[in-house]
Design a protein around this motif. Sequence first.
Motif, PDB file in Angstrom:
ATOM      1  N   GLY A  24     -32.408 -24.206  19.311  1.00 20.08           N
ATOM      2  CA  GLY A  24     -31.942 -22.826  19.180  1.00 20.08           C
ATOM      3  C   GLY A  24     -31.489 -22.477  17.782  1.00 20.08           C
ATOM      4  O   GLY A  24     -31.711 -21.359  17.299  1.00 20.08           O
ATOM      5  N   TYR A  25     -30.879 -23.432  17.104  1.00 21.69           N
ATOM      6  CA  TYR A  25     -30.332 -23.194  15.764  1.00 21.69           C
ATOM      7  C   TYR A  25     -31.278 -23.630  14.644  1.00 21.69           C
ATOM      8  O   TYR A  25     -30.886 -23.607  13.472  1.00 21.69           O
ATOM      9  CB  TYR A  25     -29.007 -23.929  15.601  1.00 21.69           C
ATOM     10  N   ALA A  26     -32.512 -23.998  14.976  1.00 20.37           N
ATOM     11  CA  ALA A  26     -33.439 -24.441  13.936  1.00 20.37           C
ATOM     12  C   ALA A  26     -33.598 -23.412  12.807  1.00 20.37           C
ATOM     13  O   ALA A  26     -33.605 -23.796  11.627  1.00 20.37           O
ATOM     14  CB  ALA A  26     -34.796 -24.768  14.556  1.00 20.37           C
ATOM     15  N   PRO A  27     -33.710 -22.097  13.089  1.00 28.57           N
ATOM     16  CA  PRO A  27     -33.874 -21.142  11.984  1.00 28.57           C
ATOM     17  C   PRO A  27     -32.669 -21.076  11.044  1.00 28.57           C
ATOM     18  O   PRO A  27     -32.792 -20.584   9.918  1.00 28.57           O
ATOM     19  CB  PRO A  27     -34.069 -19.797  12.710  1.00 28.57           C
ATOM     20  N   ALA A  28     -31.525 -21.562  11.508  1.00 27.10           N
ATOM     21  CA  ALA A  28     -30.327 -21.577  10.663  1.00 27.10           C
ATOM     22  C   ALA A  28     -30.189 -22.867   9.887  1.00 27.10           C
ATOM     23  O   ALA A  28     -29.308 -22.982   9.024  1.00 27.10           O
ATOM     24  CB  ALA A  28     -29.079 -21.361  11.521  1.00 27.10           C
ATOM     25  N   GLY A  29     -31.060 -23.867  10.194  1.00 33.17           N
ATOM     26  CA  GLY A  29     -31.033 -25.103   9.422  1.00 33.17           C
ATOM     27  C   GLY A  29     -30.750 -26.357  10.204  1.00 33.17           C
ATOM     28  O   GLY A  29     -30.586 -27.423   9.612  1.00 33.17           O
ATOM     29  N   VAL A  30     -30.714 -26.288  11.526  1.00 38.10           N
ATOM     30  CA  VAL A  30     -30.464 -27.482  12.325  1.00 38.10           C
ATOM     31  C   VAL A  30     -31.787 -28.202  12.576  1.00 38.10           C
ATOM     32  O   VAL A  30     -32.733 -27.619  13.108  1.00 38.10           O
ATOM     33  CB  VAL A  30     -29.782 -27.120  13.655  1.00 38.10           C
ATOM     34  N   GLY A  31     -31.851 -29.468  12.156  1.00 40.33           N
ATOM     35  CA  GLY A  31     -33.046 -30.264  12.359  1.00 40.33           C
ATOM     36  C   GLY A  31     -34.115 -30.063  11.307  1.00 40.33           C
ATOM     37  O   GLY A  31     -35.238 -30.533  11.475  1.00 40.33           O
ATOM     38  N   ILE A  32     -33.791 -29.409  10.199  1.00 37.17           N
ATOM     39  CA  ILE A  32     -34.772 -29.176   9.145  1.00 37.17           C
ATOM     40  C   ILE A  32     -34.640 -30.269   8.081  1.00 37.17           C
ATOM     41  O   ILE A  32     -33.571 -30.461   7.504  1.00 37.17           O
ATOM     42  CB  ILE A  32     -34.603 -27.792   8.497  1.00 37.17           C
ATOM     43  N   TRP A  33     -35.739 -30.976   7.844  1.00 30.41           N
ATOM     44  CA  TRP A  33     -35.786 -32.074   6.867  1.00 30.41           C
ATOM     45  C   TRP A  33     -36.810 -31.739   5.790  1.00 30.41           C
ATOM     46  O   TRP A  33     -37.870 -31.170   6.069  1.00 30.41           O
ATOM     47  CB  TRP A  33     -36.187 -33.384   7.547  1.00 30.41           C
ATOM     48  N   SER A  34     -36.497 -32.096   4.559  1.00 36.00           N
ATOM     49  CA  SER A  34     -37.439 -31.876   3.473  1.00 36.00           C
ATOM     50  C   SER A  34     -37.197 -32.906   2.377  1.00 36.00           C
ATOM     51  O   SER A  34     -36.312 -33.760   2.496  1.00 36.00           O
ATOM     52  CB  SER A  34     -37.315 -30.452   2.920  1.00 36.00           C
ATOM     53  N   THR A  35     -37.965 -32.804   1.321  1.00 36.79           N
ATOM     54  CA  THR A  35     -37.879 -33.732   0.193  1.00 36.79           C
ATOM     55  C   THR A  35     -37.687 -32.947  -1.094  1.00 36.79           C
ATOM     56  O   THR A  35     -37.963 -31.742  -1.158  1.00 36.79           O
ATOM     57  CB  THR A  35     -39.164 -34.566   0.083  1.00 36.79           C
ATOM     58  N   ALA A  36     -37.249 -33.639  -2.125  1.00 37.38           N
ATOM     59  CA  ALA A  36     -37.119 -32.991  -3.433  1.00 37.38           C
ATOM     60  C   ALA A  36     -38.480 -32.500  -3.919  1.00 37.38           C
ATOM     61  O   ALA A  36     -38.596 -31.436  -4.535  1.00 37.38           O
ATOM     62  CB  ALA A  36     -36.508 -33.966  -4.445  1.00 37.38           C
ATOM     63  N   GLU A  37     -39.529 -33.259  -3.640  1.00 36.39           N
ATOM     64  CA  GLU A  37     -40.870 -32.851  -4.055  1.00 36.39           C
ATOM     65  C   GLU A  37     -41.302 -31.564  -3.363  1.00 36.39           C
ATOM     66  O   GLU A  37     -41.831 -30.644  -4.006  1.00 36.39           O
ATOM     67  CB  GLU A  37     -41.865 -33.973  -3.748  1.00 36.39           C
ATOM     68  N   ASP A  38     -41.079 -31.473  -2.046  1.00 34.96           N
ATOM     69  CA  ASP A  38     -41.472 -30.270  -1.314  1.00 34.96           C
ATOM     70  C   ASP A  38     -40.666 -29.051  -1.761  1.00 34.96           C
ATOM     71  O   ASP A  38     -41.215 -27.958  -1.955  1.00 34.96           O
ATOM     72  CB  ASP A  38     -41.283 -30.493   0.186  1.00 34.96           C
ATOM     73  N   LEU A  39     -39.365 -29.237  -1.908  1.00 36.59           N
ATOM     74  CA  LEU A  39     -38.526 -28.100  -2.306  1.00 36.59           C
ATOM     75  C   LEU A  39     -38.794 -27.689  -3.749  1.00 36.59           C
ATOM     76  O   LEU A  39     -38.567 -26.524  -4.118  1.00 36.59           O
ATOM     77  CB  LEU A  39     -37.051 -28.443  -2.097  1.00 36.59           C
ATOM     78  N   ALA A  40     -39.291 -28.614  -4.561  1.00 37.45           N
ATOM     79  CA  ALA A  40     -39.723 -28.244  -5.909  1.00 37.45           C
ATOM     80  C   ALA A  40     -40.912 -27.294  -5.838  1.00 37.45           C
ATOM     81  O   ALA A  40     -41.028 -26.354  -6.648  1.00 37.45           O
ATOM     82  CB  ALA A  40     -40.076 -29.483  -6.713  1.00 37.45           C
ATOM     83  N   ARG A  41     -41.817 -27.516  -4.882  1.00 34.24           N
ATOM     84  CA  ARG A  41     -42.951 -26.609  -4.696  1.00 34.24           C
ATOM     85  C   ARG A  41     -42.459 -25.209  -4.319  1.00 34.24           C
ATOM     86  O   ARG A  41     -42.954 -24.195  -4.827  1.00 34.24           O
ATOM     87  CB  ARG A  41     -43.892 -27.149  -3.622  1.00 34.24           C
ATOM     88  N   LEU A  42     -41.488 -25.157  -3.422  1.00 30.99           N
ATOM     89  CA  LEU A  42     -40.915 -23.869  -3.041  1.00 30.99           C
ATOM     90  C   LEU A  42     -40.270 -23.188  -4.239  1.00 30.99           C
ATOM     91  O   LEU A  42     -40.492 -21.992  -4.489  1.00 30.99           O
ATOM     92  CB  LEU A  42     -39.866 -24.084  -1.938  1.00 30.99           C
ATOM     93  N   THR A  43     -39.478 -23.939  -5.001  1.00 26.90           N
ATOM     94  CA  THR A  43     -38.769 -23.363  -6.145  1.00 26.90           C
ATOM     95  C   THR A  43     -39.738 -22.848  -7.197  1.00 26.90           C
ATOM     96  O   THR A  43     -39.567 -21.747  -7.744  1.00 26.90           O
ATOM     97  CB  THR A  43     -37.825 -24.419  -6.765  1.00 26.90           C
ATOM     98  N   ALA A  44     -40.766 -23.631  -7.487  1.00 28.21           N
ATOM     99  CA  ALA A  44     -41.757 -23.199  -8.475  1.00 28.21           C
ATOM    100  C   ALA A  44     -42.449 -21.918  -8.030  1.00 28.21           C
ATOM    101  O   ALA A  44     -42.682 -21.005  -8.839  1.00 28.21           O
ATOM    102  CB  ALA A  44     -42.781 -24.311  -8.710  1.00 28.21           C
ATOM    103  N   ALA A  45     -42.773 -21.822  -6.746  1.00 28.71           N
ATOM    104  CA  ALA A  45     -43.442 -20.621  -6.240  1.00 28.71           C
ATOM    105  C   ALA A  45     -42.492 -19.420  -6.239  1.00 28.71           C
ATOM    106  O   ALA A  45     -42.928 -18.279  -6.474  1.00 28.71           O
ATOM    107  CB  ALA A  45     -43.972 -20.880  -4.830  1.00 28.71           C
ATOM    108  N   MET A  46     -41.210 -19.640  -5.989  1.00 21.46           N
ATOM    109  CA  MET A  46     -40.245 -18.545  -6.061  1.00 21.46           C
ATOM    110  C   MET A  46     -40.100 -18.054  -7.496  1.00 21.46           C
ATOM    111  O   MET A  46     -40.025 -16.842  -7.752  1.00 21.46           O
ATOM    112  CB  MET A  46     -38.895 -18.995  -5.509  1.00 21.46           C
ATOM    113  N   LEU A  47     -40.071 -18.971  -8.461  1.00 26.33           N
ATOM    114  CA  LEU A  47     -39.994 -18.573  -9.865  1.00 26.33           C
ATOM    115  C   LEU A  47     -41.231 -17.772 -10.279  1.00 26.33           C
ATOM    116  O   LEU A  47     -41.140 -16.799 -11.041  1.00 26.33           O
ATOM    117  CB  LEU A  47     -39.862 -19.809 -10.746  1.00 26.33           C
ATOM    118  N   ALA A  48     -42.377 -18.169  -9.763  1.00 24.26           N
ATOM    119  CA  ALA A  48     -43.622 -17.486 -10.113  1.00 24.26           C
ATOM    120  C   ALA A  48     -43.837 -16.211  -9.303  1.00 24.26           C
ATOM    121  O   ALA A  48     -44.720 -15.415  -9.643  1.00 24.26           O
ATOM    122  CB  ALA A  48     -44.797 -18.438  -9.903  1.00 24.26           C
ATOM    123  N   GLY A  49     -43.048 -16.039  -8.239  1.00 25.16           N
ATOM    124  CA  GLY A  49     -43.214 -14.870  -7.383  1.00 25.16           C
ATOM    125  C   GLY A  49     -44.400 -14.957  -6.456  1.00 25.16           C
ATOM    126  O   GLY A  49     -44.834 -13.944  -5.886  1.00 25.16           O
TER     127      GLY A  49
END
Length: 486
Positions: A259-284
Motif C-alpha cells: 500500500g505504501y510502495a508509492p511513498a517509498g516502502v520497499g523501493i530499492w535502487s543503486t547509486a548507478e541507477d539513481l545517477a541515470r535518473l539524476t542525469a536525465a533530470m538535469l538534461a530535462g
Amino acid sequence: MRTPIVLAAAGLVAAAAAAVLMPGPPHLGPERTGDAELAATVRAAVDDPENLRGLAVAVIEGDRVRVAGLGNRAPGGPAVEPGTPFEIGSIAKPLTGMLLARQVASGAVGPDDRLADVLPDVTGPAGAVTLAELASHRAGLPRLALDSAGAMVRTWWATSTAGNAYAGYDVQRIVTAARGTEPDDRGTVSYSNFGAALLGQALAARAAVDYPELIRREVLDPLGMTATVAATGADDLPAGRAEGATAADRPADPWLGAGYAPAGVGIWSTAEDLARLTAAMLAGTAPGADAATPRFDAGDDRRIGYGWFTSRHGDREIVWHNGGTGGFRAYLGFDRAADRGVVVLGNTTRDVDPIGLRLLGVRGDAAEESTGLDGWIGAALALAFTFLGGLSLWSTARRGTDRVTVLSDAVWAVVSLGLGHRLGDWSVVPGWVWPLGVALAGAAVVPAAQRWRGLPLVAGTPRWRRWTGAALSAAFAALAVVVIAA
C-alpha cells in the motif's frame, strides 16, 4: 574487608565484564570500490565515520558520471559497490510525482482531478482532495494512515525495534483508511506518506495495473533503471543488497507493504541507477521531468513541485529529495545552473544529506548535521534504562524490605540494562556509559546480599497483593526479554 571497598570491587568487576558487551555505533570501513578519486573526495566530506557502515555515491557533472562505494554492506561483510542495492525510502515520492506529470502530459488525468474521480473506492471528505495536492503534500492528510489504536502501538513498536513499520498495509487497507480520514488545513504543505501512497495507487488504478508495474513501465525502463525494484514481498528483495542498521548498530528489517510502495516502502535502487535518473533530470529528458518544476511554497526557502523539493542556499537552487527507512538513508540532489548532481546512499540511519550537500558545494549550516528528536528520545531511553534498574535495586537493598521485592528489583536491574542496550541510541550517548550502569547494578548486589538472610519473604501489604505484584512484575520482565531478543 570494609563495605566501601567491597562495593567498589563489585562495581569494577561488573563494569569490566560489561565492557565486552559495550554498545557502540557502526564505523565506516576502509574499503572502497569504483572511482578512487571520488571515494577519496567522499571520505573527506564525511566529518566523522562513526554511525556509518557503507556508502554508495554518484556524482554527475555534465556528461560525466562517477560512482564509488565505501565501507561494507553488512558487519564484516563484502564491500559496498556502486551497483549495491539500498533501500531509498522517500526518494520514491519524486518518482510517483513524475508518474503524475507523465499522465497529465498524456491527458490520462488532470492535476486538479479529485482523488475520488480517479480512485472511486475513496469516499468521504478525503475523496475531494486533488492529485496535485497529494503530490505536493498539500492535501491535509496525516503523515500515516494509523487507522486504529492497535496500529499506532504496532507502528511505535516496529519503530522502536527497527522492525517493519508498514507490515500489513496493502492497497485495500490504504483505501479503507482514506474513507475515514478528514483532511485538515488543505493547501499548506504538511509531509504525508499517506497522501503520496494514495496518489500512486490512484494513478495505478487509472492505468489498470499495480504500482510496481506502472513505475517500471513509465519511468524506470525508459531510463534504463533495471536495478531499481519495488519489493512488495520478501521474495522481491534484490540479491547482493546492503543490510540496514540503526545508527546505534541495531539490525533493521526491510520495509515491506504494497500500500505504501508509492511513498517509498520497499523501493530499492543503486547509486548507478539513481545517477541515470539524476542525469536525465538535469538534461530535462526524464519521463515526467516537469514534476520538478517548483509550484508551491513549502516554507524555509523551499518550494515543491510534484514530489520534488527546491531549496535555496544563498544564490544556489538545489532540487532534491531524501529518504529514510528503518535502516537506510538516501539523498539525491542536483543544481541545474552548475549542471551537477549527487546521489548518496547509506545503510544506517545516520543522515547523509550533509554529505550530499557538501559534494554539491553547499557549505554552512545547511550541510551541518544535527541530532533529531528521535535521537534524543533514544538517548533518553539509553540513560533511563541503563541507570534506573540499578538505582531501584540500590534503594531497595538499602531499605531492606523483603526478599520478593529485592529479587524483583534484581531481575529488573538486569532486564533494564538489556533494554538500554537494545533500545538506546548509542550514537548519541557514549557506549562507555552502559558499563557504568552495570557497575551500579553490580555494586547494589552487595547490600542486597548482606541483608538477604535477615529479610522476610514478604512484608507490608497483604500477602496476596504482594504475590500478585510479583507475578505482574515477572510477566512484564518476560515481555521485556522478548523486546531485547527481538
